[in-house]
Design an enzyme around this catalytic site. Structure first.
Site, PDB file in Angstrom:
ATOM      1  N   HIS A  11       0.831  -1.202   0.000  1.00 28.71           N
ATOM      2  CA  HIS A  11       0.000   0.000   0.000  1.00 28.71           C
ATOM      3  C   HIS A  11       0.870   1.258   0.000  1.00 28.71           C
ATOM      4  O   HIS A  11       0.598   2.210  -0.734  1.00 28.71           O
ATOM      5  CB  HIS A  11      -0.928  -0.002   1.213  1.00 28.71           C
ATOM      6  CG  HIS A  11      -1.727   1.248   1.364  1.00 28.71           C
ATOM      7  ND1 HIS A  11      -2.716   1.625   0.475  1.00 28.71           N
ATOM      8  CD2 HIS A  11      -1.666   2.235   2.292  1.00 28.71           C
ATOM      9  CE1 HIS A  11      -3.229   2.788   0.855  1.00 28.71           C
ATOM     10  NE2 HIS A  11      -2.613   3.174   1.951  1.00 28.71           N
ATOM     11  N   GLN A  34       3.966   1.617  -1.102  1.00 31.62           N
ATOM     12  CA  GLN A  34       4.617   1.756  -2.404  1.00 31.62           C
ATOM     13  C   GLN A  34       3.632   2.250  -3.454  1.00 31.62           C
ATOM     14  O   GLN A  34       3.958   3.100  -4.290  1.00 31.62           O
ATOM     15  CB  GLN A  34       5.248   0.426  -2.832  1.00 31.62           C
ATOM     16  CG  GLN A  34       6.372  -0.031  -1.940  1.00 31.62           C
ATOM     17  CD  GLN A  34       7.503   0.978  -1.857  1.00 31.62           C
ATOM     18  OE1 GLN A  34       7.985   1.477  -2.864  1.00 31.62           O
ATOM     19  NE2 GLN A  34       7.925   1.295  -0.652  1.00 31.62           N
ATOM     20  N   HIS A  83       0.958   3.997  -2.862  1.00 39.57           N
ATOM     21  CA  HIS A  83       0.643   5.382  -2.496  1.00 39.57           C
ATOM     22  C   HIS A  83       1.713   6.343  -3.028  1.00 39.57           C
ATOM     23  O   HIS A  83       1.396   7.385  -3.603  1.00 39.57           O
ATOM     24  CB  HIS A  83       0.543   5.481  -0.969  1.00 39.57           C
ATOM     25  CG  HIS A  83      -0.397   6.506  -0.465  1.00 39.57           C
ATOM     26  ND1 HIS A  83      -1.744   6.487  -0.733  1.00 39.57           N
ATOM     27  CD2 HIS A  83      -0.173   7.608   0.288  1.00 39.57           C
ATOM     28  CE1 HIS A  83      -2.310   7.535  -0.150  1.00 39.57           C
ATOM     29  NE2 HIS A  83      -1.377   8.222   0.467  1.00 39.57           N
TER      30      HIS A  83
END
Length: 108
Positions: free
Chosen positions: A79, A81, A83
């Site tokens: 998540h 990465q 984001h």
């Protein structure tokens, strides 16, 4: 602090800096839509600083892994990465949109 808690803190830093960069980029677009290009530029520079900080955190993890310290790949890490990647892409597209706004304003 446990190793897992430390990793979660590192991951949340990636998420925080990436999210802040994305928000600032959208604020820059809003400023440009109002014709306030100085504010848009300021906000994009601030977004850049947040992306730099997020990259520093990410690079430290990559360096540790390259040195043999394996990082557990968790859903939270994925998540983070994701984001960061979407923040980078949003900023890039927003910069193009702001450039188009400037060109359209110059034609008026």
């Amino acid at each position: 602090m446990s190793e897992q808690e430390n990793m979660e803190l590192i991951i949340f830093n990636i998420i925080n800096y990436g999210g802040t960069a994305k928000s600032l980029s959208y604020e820059a677009l809003t400023a440009a839509e109002k014709g306030d290009y100085d504010e848009a530029d300021r906000l994009l520079k601030e977004a850049d600083q947040n992306l730099i900080e997020s990259h520093k955190v990410q690079t430290s993890l990559i360096s540790k892994e390259a040195a043999g310290e394996k990082t557990e790949v968790s859903l939270l890490m994925v998540h983070a990465q994701d984001h960061l990647m979407t923040a980078i892409e949003a900023k890039s597209l927003i910069e193009c949109m702001i450039s188009m706004h400037k060109k359209m304003d110059a034609l008026k």
